[in-house]
Design a protein around this motif. Structure first.
Motif, PDB file in Angstrom:
ATOM      1  N   MET A   1      47.315  38.439  11.148  1.00 23.69           N
ATOM      2  CA  MET A   1      48.170  39.473  10.595  1.00 23.69           C
ATOM      3  C   MET A   1      47.645  40.833  11.043  1.00 23.69           C
ATOM      4  SD  MET A   1      50.806  40.346   8.729  1.00 23.69           S
ATOM      5  CE  MET A   1      51.265  38.816   7.946  1.00 23.69           C
ATOM      6  N   TYR A   3      47.218  44.765  10.121  1.00 29.04           N
ATOM      7  CA  TYR A   3      47.159  45.696   8.987  1.00 29.04           C
ATOM      8  C   TYR A   3      46.884  47.100   9.499  1.00 29.04           C
ATOM      9  CZ  TYR A   3      46.909  41.765   5.758  1.00 29.04           C
ATOM     10  OH  TYR A   3      47.190  40.637   5.036  1.00 29.04           O
ATOM     11  N   ASP A 105      57.264  39.682  19.171  1.00 27.91           N
ATOM     12  CA  ASP A 105      56.782  39.916  17.811  1.00 27.91           C
ATOM     13  C   ASP A 105      57.889  40.286  16.827  1.00 27.91           C
ATOM     14  OD1 ASP A 105      54.042  39.627  18.658  1.00 27.91           O
ATOM     15  OD2 ASP A 105      54.161  41.647  19.487  1.00 27.91           O
ATOM     16  N   TYR A 107      59.104  43.358  16.663  1.00 28.88           N
ATOM     17  CA  TYR A 107      58.951  44.779  16.369  1.00 28.88           C
ATOM     18  C   TYR A 107      58.179  45.469  17.478  1.00 28.88           C
ATOM     19  CZ  TYR A 107      54.301  43.187  15.030  1.00 28.88           C
ATOM     20  OH  TYR A 107      53.061  42.610  15.036  1.00 28.88           O
ATOM     21  N   SER A 181      50.360  45.659   5.608  1.00 27.80           N
ATOM     22  CA  SER A 181      50.617  44.732   6.717  1.00 27.80           C
ATOM     23  C   SER A 181      51.926  45.076   7.413  1.00 27.80           C
ATOM     24  CB  SER A 181      50.671  43.290   6.220  1.00 27.80           C
ATOM     25  OG  SER A 181      51.876  43.058   5.504  1.00 27.80           O
ATOM     26  N   ASP A 183      54.228  43.004   7.933  1.00 28.09           N
ATOM     27  CA  ASP A 183      55.290  42.353   7.153  1.00 28.09           C
ATOM     28  C   ASP A 183      55.741  43.231   5.987  1.00 28.09           C
ATOM     29  OD1 ASP A 183      55.129  40.217   8.877  1.00 28.09           O
ATOM     30  OD2 ASP A 183      54.089  38.900   7.453  1.00 28.09           O
ATOM     31  N   GLN A 184      54.799  43.893   5.328  1.00 30.36           N
ATOM     32  CA  GLN A 184      55.149  44.790   4.220  1.00 30.36           C
ATOM     33  C   GLN A 184      55.965  45.975   4.727  1.00 30.36           C
ATOM     34  OE1 GLN A 184      50.928  45.077   3.084  1.00 30.36           O
ATOM     35  NE2 GLN A 184      51.620  44.829   0.960  1.00 30.36           N
ATOM     36  N   ILE A 186      57.915  46.132   7.489  1.00 30.47           N
ATOM     37  CA  ILE A 186      59.249  45.676   7.866  1.00 30.47           C
ATOM     38  C   ILE A 186      60.096  45.397   6.631  1.00 30.47           C
ATOM     39  CG2 ILE A 186      60.521  43.765   8.943  1.00 30.47           C
ATOM     40  CD1 ILE A 186      58.257  43.748  11.096  1.00 30.47           C
ATOM     41  N   ALA A 187      59.511  44.750   5.629  1.00 25.96           N
ATOM     42  CA  ALA A 187      60.247  44.474   4.384  1.00 25.96           C
ATOM     43  C   ALA A 187      60.637  45.776   3.674  1.00 25.96           C
ATOM     44  CB  ALA A 187      59.411  43.597   3.455  1.00 25.96           C
TER      45      ALA A 187
END
Length: 190
Positions: A1, A3, A105, A107, A181, A183-184, A186-187
């Protein structure tokens, strides 16, 4: 991941006071603990500037305190690139970076210590991650005043999202002292 974090200012008594810590040692322990609780040893950590006092002893101490093996530095206005290069232990040390590929990826990220008004592939969905402005989390109330560069502004990340700008302050002040992260991020933008 992957960060991201910024503006740790490890060893900086004035910033520790601004963040309302009684002692700089407590400030530093909270920030370094947040990194080590969030980021795994095999993860990738990008520090987007203003990591610590710009001297060899501070840089070595910070690198030793971070358990993650893959740490990259984007140089900030309170950093000295040469100190990070001299000390070693960092995967990359640069003033700007672009990472990720949309096809692989999902992104593309443009990384700088400073926020940018425009960046590579911005109109094609890339993200601009930065620090420097020490923005703070949103509180209920009116839209924040962004005319003064954003320093200490509440709700900057939320304002960027509402404006349709994929620009995000990953600094510790905006993110509860912990790295965030990909993912955080993008969300957050949906």
């Amino acid at each position: 991941m992957r960060y991201f974090t910024a503006d740790l200012h490890i060893g900086d008594k004035a910033i520790a006071r601004w963040r309302q810590f009684a002692r700089v040692e407590e400030h530093d322990a909270v920030l370094l603990d947040a990194i080590n609780r969030t980021v795994g040893a095999e993860d990738e950590l990008w520090i987007l500037g203003d990591a610590c006092r710009p001297n060899v002893a501070s840089v070595k101490a910070v690198r030793h305190a971070i358990a993650c093996e893959h740490v990259s530095i984007i140089v900030g206005n309170h950093d000295e690139r040469s100190k990070f290069l001299t000390c070693g232990g960092f995967e990359t040390v640069d003033y700007y970076a672009e990472i990720g590929k949309v096809a692989r990826d999902g992104y593309k990220l443009c990384l700088s210590h400073y926020p940018m008004l425009d960046w590579n592939r911005a109109i094609h969905g890339s993200y601009m991650l930065h620090g420097h402005i020490h923005s703070l989390p949103q509180e209920p109330g009116p839209v924040p005043d962004v005319e003064h560069g954003g320093m200490g502004m509440r709700g900057y990340n939320e304002w960027c999202r509402a404006q349709g700008r994929r620009r995000f302050d990953v600094g510790v002040d905006a993110c509860g002292y912990a790295p965030v992260s990909i993912d955080q991020i993008i969300a957050f933008f949906g």
